[in-house]
Design a protein around this motif. Structure first.
Motif: not given
Length: 85
Positions: A1-2, A4, A9-12, A25-27, A45
């Motif tokens: 879960r991200n 916030r 909102e942060l990925d990791l 940040e994951v893309k 962003q």
């Protein structure tokens, strides 16, 4: 879960053995991602991520760095340290 924050909102959010935090940040990107990177991480962003990094650093009294991880369709993961610095 991200995770916030007020700003993004942060990925990791990872903590290393020294107690420093690393925002990742994951893309997902196609194989020749260089042409798509600026499209996938837009200026707005990037600004939000920078503000979130500064906010976490002050709020939690931690060194916080920001990194980018890209994942290709074949599952290859590339990590770009100190993204946006």
């Amino acid at each position: 879960r991200n995770w916030r924050t007020t700003y993004a909102e942060l990925d990791l959010v990872l903590e290393d053995h020294q107690g420093d935090w690393h925002i990742v940040e994951v893309k997902s990107l196609p194989p020749n991602f260089q042409a798509y990177l600026n499209y996938r991480v837009r200026i707005k962003q990037k600004q939000k991520l920078k503000r979130a990094r500064i906010d976490l650093s002050y709020r939690w009294s931690r060194n916080v760095s920001l990194h980018l991880a890209t994942v290709s369709r074949d599952g290859t993961v590339d990590l770009y340290m100190d993204f946006l610095c």
